[in-house]
Scaffold this active site. Sequence first.
Site, short mmCIF file in Angstrom:
data_model
loop_
_atom_site.label_atom_id
_atom_site.label_comp_id
_atom_site.label_asym_id
_atom_site.label_seq_id
_atom_site.Cartn_x
_atom_site.Cartn_y
_atom_site.Cartn_z
N LYS A 144 -3.60 14.82 7.05
CA LYS A 144 -2.66 14.02 7.83
C LYS A 144 -1.30 14.22 7.19
O LYS A 144 -1.06 13.81 6.05
CB LYS A 144 -3.04 12.54 7.83
CG LYS A 144 -2.08 11.72 8.69
CD LYS A 144 -2.23 10.23 8.48
CE LYS A 144 -1.12 9.51 9.24
NZ LYS A 144 -1.03 8.09 8.89
N GLY A 167 3.36 -0.67 9.26
CA GLY A 167 3.09 -1.98 8.70
C GLY A 167 3.75 -3.14 9.41
O GLY A 167 3.61 -4.29 8.98
N ALA A 181 0.42 3.74 13.47
CA ALA A 181 1.43 2.89 12.83
C ALA A 181 2.01 1.86 13.79
O ALA A 181 2.36 2.16 14.93
CB ALA A 181 2.56 3.70 12.22
N GLY A 182 2.09 0.63 13.28
CA GLY A 182 2.73 -0.45 14.01
C GLY A 182 1.82 -1.31 14.84
O GLY A 182 2.24 -2.36 15.35
N ASN A 239 -4.36 0.51 9.84
CA ASN A 239 -4.54 0.16 8.43
C ASN A 239 -4.16 -1.29 8.17
O ASN A 239 -4.99 -2.16 7.99
CB ASN A 239 -3.75 1.12 7.55
CG ASN A 239 -4.02 0.95 6.07
OD1 ASN A 239 -3.44 1.62 5.23
ND2 ASN A 239 -4.89 0.03 5.68
N THR A 240 -2.84 -1.58 8.17
CA THR A 240 -2.37 -2.89 7.75
C THR A 240 -2.96 -4.03 8.56
O THR A 240 -3.31 -5.09 8.00
CB THR A 240 -0.83 -2.95 7.83
OG1 THR A 240 -0.27 -1.84 7.10
CG2 THR A 240 -0.30 -4.24 7.25
#
Length: 253
Positions: A97, A158, A184-185, A206-207
């Site tokens: 990645k 995040g 992301a986001g 993830n977050t």
Amino acid sequence: MRDTLTIAGREFGSRLLLGTGKYDTFETMRDAVAASGAEIVTVAVRRIDFDAPGEDITSFLPENVLLLPNTSGCETADEAVRSAKLARAGGLPDWVKLEVIPDPRYLLPDPVETLRAAAALVEDGFTVLPYVLPDPVLAKKLEEVGCVTVMPLAAPIGSGRGLKLRDSIRIIVEQAEVPVVVDAGLGAPSHAAESLEMGADAVLVNTAIARADDPVAMAEAFRLAVQAGRKAFLAGVMEEQAPTPSSPVGGTV
């Protein structure tokens, strides 16, 4: 017929990819990965201790997942290429990645350096999944140099803000000839479902999972949301229209 995600000729049953940062413990991360059903898990190369195999984060991952090294922390193409080569030399897969992020405040990827790194890594035999701004022109250029996916951000890393850049992502989805992974986001399972409903092939989270009150339960919620979003896309989501009665009015008494 089984509906699978195919990347570089390899089939995956899950359309949810997971990051491994920000968890309180490796054990929680391991349990969240299991609950998510994810078959591709990203790990920052800088978090892997190649001198102590079996004692770092990778020892907590299920054996059936594809470990996807990422070049998190790299600010230039040269750094990213070195990081990917280090991972390969350490025995990790040659899938990578690609992240090139020189912006410390908003953590936005550098499009020029990302394209340069992608071309160099593909030339060196890597299977490259690049993280990018949702720029349709850049996405096509990355396809042309041989990347096997494009991974546009929905909002800054995040932030949990959801699909703030959905219009640009829609264009990428429309034009792409490789899988599109929204990355992301995303902050809630509904964001993941919407991504799949609009035609994205997968999402990476993830977050939103790692920082949930119950990461394992949230991982399961994202798994179900991704499944629902994909089913909705295949079923055909209705277009917005003027209000109409939900029951026929003709022939009523």
